[in-house]
Enzyme design. Sequence first.
Site, PDB file in Angstrom:
ATOM      1  CB  SER A 138     -15.188  -9.764 -17.162  1.00 40.65           C
ATOM      2  OG  SER A 138     -13.970 -10.443 -17.158  1.00 40.65           O
TER       3      SER A 138
HETATM    4  N1  SAH Z   1     -13.289 -15.178 -19.109  1.00 46.65           N
HETATM    5  C1  SAH Z   1     -13.813 -15.524 -17.808  1.00 46.65           C
HETATM    6  C2  SAH Z   1     -13.266 -14.637 -16.704  1.00 46.65           C
HETATM    7  C3  SAH Z   1     -12.053 -15.244 -16.203  1.00 46.65           C
HETATM    8  S1  SAH Z   1     -11.269 -14.634 -14.780  1.00 46.65           S
HETATM    9  C4  SAH Z   1     -15.312 -15.560 -17.773  1.00 46.65           C
HETATM   10  O1  SAH Z   1     -15.949 -15.233 -18.785  1.00 46.65           O
HETATM   11  O2  SAH Z   1     -15.861 -15.945 -16.739  1.00 46.65           O
HETATM   12  C5  SAH Z   1      -9.640 -15.149 -15.220  1.00 46.65           C
HETATM   13  C6  SAH Z   1      -9.386 -16.630 -15.227  1.00 46.65           C
HETATM   14  O3  SAH Z   1      -8.045 -16.832 -15.659  1.00 46.65           O
HETATM   15  C7  SAH Z   1      -9.512 -17.285 -13.856  1.00 46.65           C
HETATM   16  O4  SAH Z   1     -10.464 -18.308 -13.910  1.00 46.65           O
HETATM   17  C8  SAH Z   1      -8.098 -17.844 -13.610  1.00 46.65           C
HETATM   18  O5  SAH Z   1      -8.094 -19.075 -12.927  1.00 46.65           O
HETATM   19  C9  SAH Z   1      -7.557 -17.996 -15.024  1.00 46.65           C
HETATM   20  N2  SAH Z   1      -6.099 -18.052 -15.145  1.00 46.65           N
HETATM   21  C10 SAH Z   1      -5.148 -17.423 -14.414  1.00 46.65           C
HETATM   22  N3  SAH Z   1      -3.923 -17.751 -14.846  1.00 46.65           N
HETATM   23  C11 SAH Z   1      -4.089 -18.618 -15.891  1.00 46.65           C
HETATM   24  C12 SAH Z   1      -3.199 -19.320 -16.755  1.00 46.65           C
HETATM   25  N4  SAH Z   1      -1.867 -19.231 -16.642  1.00 46.65           N
HETATM   26  N5  SAH Z   1      -3.738 -20.108 -17.714  1.00 46.65           N
HETATM   27  C13 SAH Z   1      -5.089 -20.237 -17.847  1.00 46.65           C
HETATM   28  N6  SAH Z   1      -5.966 -19.612 -17.054  1.00 46.65           N
HETATM   29  C14 SAH Z   1      -5.479 -18.805 -16.093  1.00 46.65           C
END
Ligand code: SAH
Length: 240
Positions: free
Chosen positions: A88
């Site tokens: 993000s």
């Molecule tokens: N917080 C992260 C940004 C993450 S982007 C950072 O600091 O970099 C969102 C993430 O959520 C992605 O990596 C995606 O693979 C994950 N995601 C999507 N669906 C999910 C689920 N059901 N359970 C866990 N993670 C999930």
Amino acid sequence: MSSIANNRLATWMLVSLFTAQTSTASAQDFNALRNKMVTEQLRNRGIKSVAVLDAMTKVERHKFVPEALIKEAYNDYPLPIGEGQTISQPYIVAFMTEALNLMPTDKVLEIGTGSGYQAAILGELVQEVFTIEIVEVLGLQATKVLTELGYENIHVRIGDGYEGWPEAAPFETIIVTCSPRKIPQPLQDQLAEGGRMIIPVGESHTQELVLITKEKGKLKRQSKLPVRFVPMKDSGGRRY
Ligand code: SAH
């Protein structure tokens, strides 16, 4: 020693010196970029929590982005981290973290570990962080970086975050960084009484960042910001 060996030694020393100097110089550059990010993107836009600003000044965001994008790590936008996912924008990380009104004794659950950057920010601020990532390679990479940086209070699990982490519940705070259409019931159940949850909900093009508080067993909902996060998906790739 022959003159060839001498030459080699001299060249090696020169190269080592050069490498050492460039890496020190770039570490300083990154510090400067990070300070600038905190002032211009966070403080000037209204992030007030000293604890949040301190954590974002400390955590080396460039350690969490792919090598090829390292120079863009402190820029004012999200970046791709592989597997179609993103880290993000710094302002959104700060905004969500501040909205949670964290206490140092809190236990936090994060859904969507991604790069591990948000988890590291949380790890600076609270006692324990539980974070779940559904894409294995991302979860493994995040675990590696967080371990190298010495975060012993962050626990990474590879799995479907929709279900939460029942064994570690209840959580005083929950942060969701991928977007479902509705707030998953298991996360509602695992939020402690008096707890706070920040979550982007809605359709893929129109989502709202919502702050949920649990009071006397009931959820109160407050809209905060229009946002666009990657979707929360199940293990079959279907959107929740
Ligand atoms: N917080 C992260 C940004 C993450 S982007 C950072 O600091 O970099 C969102 C993430 O959520 C992605 O990596 C995606 O693979 C994950 N995601 C999507 N669906 C999910 C689920 N059901 N359970 C866990 N993670 C999930």
